[in-house]
Design an enzyme around this catalytic site. Structure first.
Site, PDB file in Angstrom:
ATOM      1  CG  ASP A 144      -1.988   1.074   1.454  1.00 22.30           C
ATOM      2  OD1 ASP A 144      -1.989   2.138   0.567  1.00 22.30           O
ATOM      3  OD2 ASP A 144      -2.830   0.905   2.192  1.00 22.30           O
ATOM      4  CG  HIS A 171      -2.676  -0.143  -3.627  1.00 24.29           C
ATOM      5  ND1 HIS A 171      -3.102   0.936  -2.969  1.00 24.29           N
ATOM      6  CD2 HIS A 171      -2.500  -1.052  -2.611  1.00 24.29           C
ATOM      7  CE1 HIS A 171      -3.422   0.573  -1.699  1.00 24.29           C
ATOM      8  NE2 HIS A 171      -3.120  -0.794  -1.393  1.00 24.29           N
ATOM      9  CB  CYS A 182     -10.032   4.440   5.591  1.00 22.49           C
ATOM     10  SG  CYS A 182     -10.891   2.756   5.437  1.00 22.49           S
ATOM     11  CG  HIS A 184     -14.684   1.091   3.113  1.00 24.79           C
ATOM     12  ND1 HIS A 184     -13.609   0.325   3.212  1.00 24.79           N
ATOM     13  CD2 HIS A 184     -15.602   0.812   2.188  1.00 24.79           C
ATOM     14  CE1 HIS A 184     -13.844  -0.496   2.014  1.00 24.79           C
ATOM     15  NE2 HIS A 184     -14.662  -0.268   1.442  1.00 24.79           N
ATOM     16  NE  ARG A 219      -8.483   3.336  -2.257  1.00 27.18           N
ATOM     17  CZ  ARG A 219      -8.485   3.163  -0.987  1.00 27.18           C
ATOM     18  NH1 ARG A 219      -7.601   2.268  -0.246  1.00 27.18           N
ATOM     19  NH2 ARG A 219      -8.981   4.263  -0.307  1.00 27.18           N
ATOM     20  CB  SER A 306     -13.654  -3.972   2.640  1.00 25.50           C
ATOM     21  OG  SER A 306     -13.294  -3.136   4.057  1.00 25.50           O
ATOM     22  CB  SER A 308     -15.007  -1.621   5.991  1.00 26.68           C
ATOM     23  OG  SER A 308     -13.892  -1.035   6.682  1.00 26.68           O
TER      24      SER A 308
END
Length: 420
Positions: A144, A171, A182, A184, A219, A306, A308
């Site tokens: 990440d 990414h 984040c 989410h 992303r 996810s 989440s």
């Protein structure tokens, strides 16, 4: 034609990849000596091969080297290195943070290195036991890169640090680095699409300068973001509302259409596209993939499975069971549970602590029996001394002393006596 230019033009690996710079520019930015980045090169090659030959690759976020080793032993074929998890419990500041890029920017590269070192230890332990070659421990690590921790130059340097640590892929996301959230969480602020493309180009340039075929995933958070830092980009203007936020950002509609437009803008520069979604929605995933592939038929997608999401609130058990295979049919070749490792550690630690409080040593013995029962499936960590390399360093000591040392550790250990 230079060797670099010939490579770009003739190697199928680079089909569809746009580089808005020349080979001589890369040559001019290279150091005078060639440095081999073996972990990164091997991982990138392995991950690329997986993407071409398999319907999809499953991965989970790993918090530690040991956890990554067990994921490899359990049969996963790649490791996802989640910035969420690094923020939450594995960053260099020693603090627990939300996923908002608060942590030191060297934290992810250092965890990449730690995981690769753990893979190397597992490899050496097997060789010491006479089982070397049975397992290719060095799984690709997909790391990440957040929003690059700044602008294009920050992204360039971050990418080099990722490669030095041994990442196979990186990414990046199209949020404003200073407001990063984040995927989410609310309050996300996008940067102009063209500005993000510059970051993707910076990452590619960094990989080219150090001669590593790094895989790059872009992303987009355009699906749920409602703010953008500037209104200067023609790509973004159809989605602007004309309003401003109290902070001075421009308001944008976002949504699936905006995500598709941005994905098409990014596709020429990357191998994978990740559309951050708010729910595990089959139809949304299908439409996104089909629309992007109308212009870029060879692009592949990543999907965040996810934690989440409250999965049971959105999908039936049957839909969950077929979720990944269905997405794979639409080109979602890399599917990962971002913070899976964090949840494994938290839940199992909680359950074990409760049992230990209530039943004492019976709780741990129950765990140990479960470990012993998993040996037939390939689990070896029940022998904790062996697992950390005691036998390997005994072999080193034996070599140094000619086999006369009386201080070797494993031979007379309780583990050797009781865990045979």
């Amino acid at each position: 034609m230079s060797d670099i230019e010939h490579e770009w033009k003739t190697n199928p690996r680079w089909r569809g990849i746009t580089r808005p710079y020349k080979a001589e520019t890369v040559e001019g930015l290279k150091p005078s000596i060639d440095i081999e980045y073996s972990f990164s090169k091997k991982g990138a090659g392995r991950f690329w091969k997986q993407l071409q030959e398999q319907p999809f690759i499953r991965a989970m976020g790993a918090l530690t080297g040991g956890q990554a080793v067990e994921m490899a032993r359990g049969g996963l074929e790649a490791i996802y290195l989640s910035g969420w998890q690094v923020a939450g419990d594995a960053n260099e500041s020693g603090h627990t943070y939300p996923d908002q890029s608060f942590y030191p920017c060297d934290s992810v590269p250092k965890l990449v290195k730690r995981i690769n070192n753990a893979f190397m230890r597992a490899d050496l332990v097997e060789k010491t036991d006479g089982n070397g070659g049975d397992t290719d421990w060095y799984l690709p690590i997909i790391a990440d890169g957040e929003a690059g921790f700044g602008g294009s130059l920050h992204t360039f340097e971050l990418t080099k640090h990722m490669i030095e640590a041994g990442a196979a892929a990186i990414h990046l996301e199209d949020q404003l680095a200073t407001e990063k959230k984040c995927g989410h969480l609310g309050g996300k602020v996008l940067i102009p699409a063209t500005q993000f493309i510059h970051k993707l180009v910076a990452a590619r340039l960094a990989a080219d300068v150090v001669n590593v075929p790094l895989i790059i995933m872009a992303r987009t958070d355009a699906g749920s973001a409602r703010l953008i830092s500037q209104d200067c980009d023609e790509i973004d203007r159809p989605f602007l509302t004309g309003e401003r936020s109290p902070e001075g950002y421009f308001k944008t509609r976002g949504g699936l259409e905006a995500a598709i437009v941005r994905a098409k803008a990014y596709a020429p520069y990357v191998e994978l596209i990740w559309f951050e979604t708010s729910t595990p929605d089959f139809e949304e995933a299908r439409v996104f993939a089909e629309e992007v592939r109308k212009d870029f038929p060879h692009i592949k997608f990543g999907y965040n499975c996810s934690p989440s999401f409250n999965w049971a609130a959105h999908l039936s058990d049957d839909e969950v069971a077929k979720f990944q295979e269905t997405l794979a049919e639409w080109g979602y070749a890399f599917q990962f549970i971002t913070s899976g490792g964090w949840h494994i550690v938290r839940y199992n630690s909680f359950k074990m602590a409760r049992k230990y409080r209530e039943t004492g040593m019976s709780a741990f013995v129950g765990l140990q029996k479960s470990e012993f029962s998993a040996v037939s499936e390939g689990y070896t960590a029940v022998k904790q001394q062996r697992e950390n390399g005691t036998g390997y360093f005994d072999a080193v000591l034996e070599c140094v002393t000619g086999g006369t040392a009386s201080t070797m550790a494993l031979g007379e250990s309780t583990e050797a006596e009781q865990f045979s």
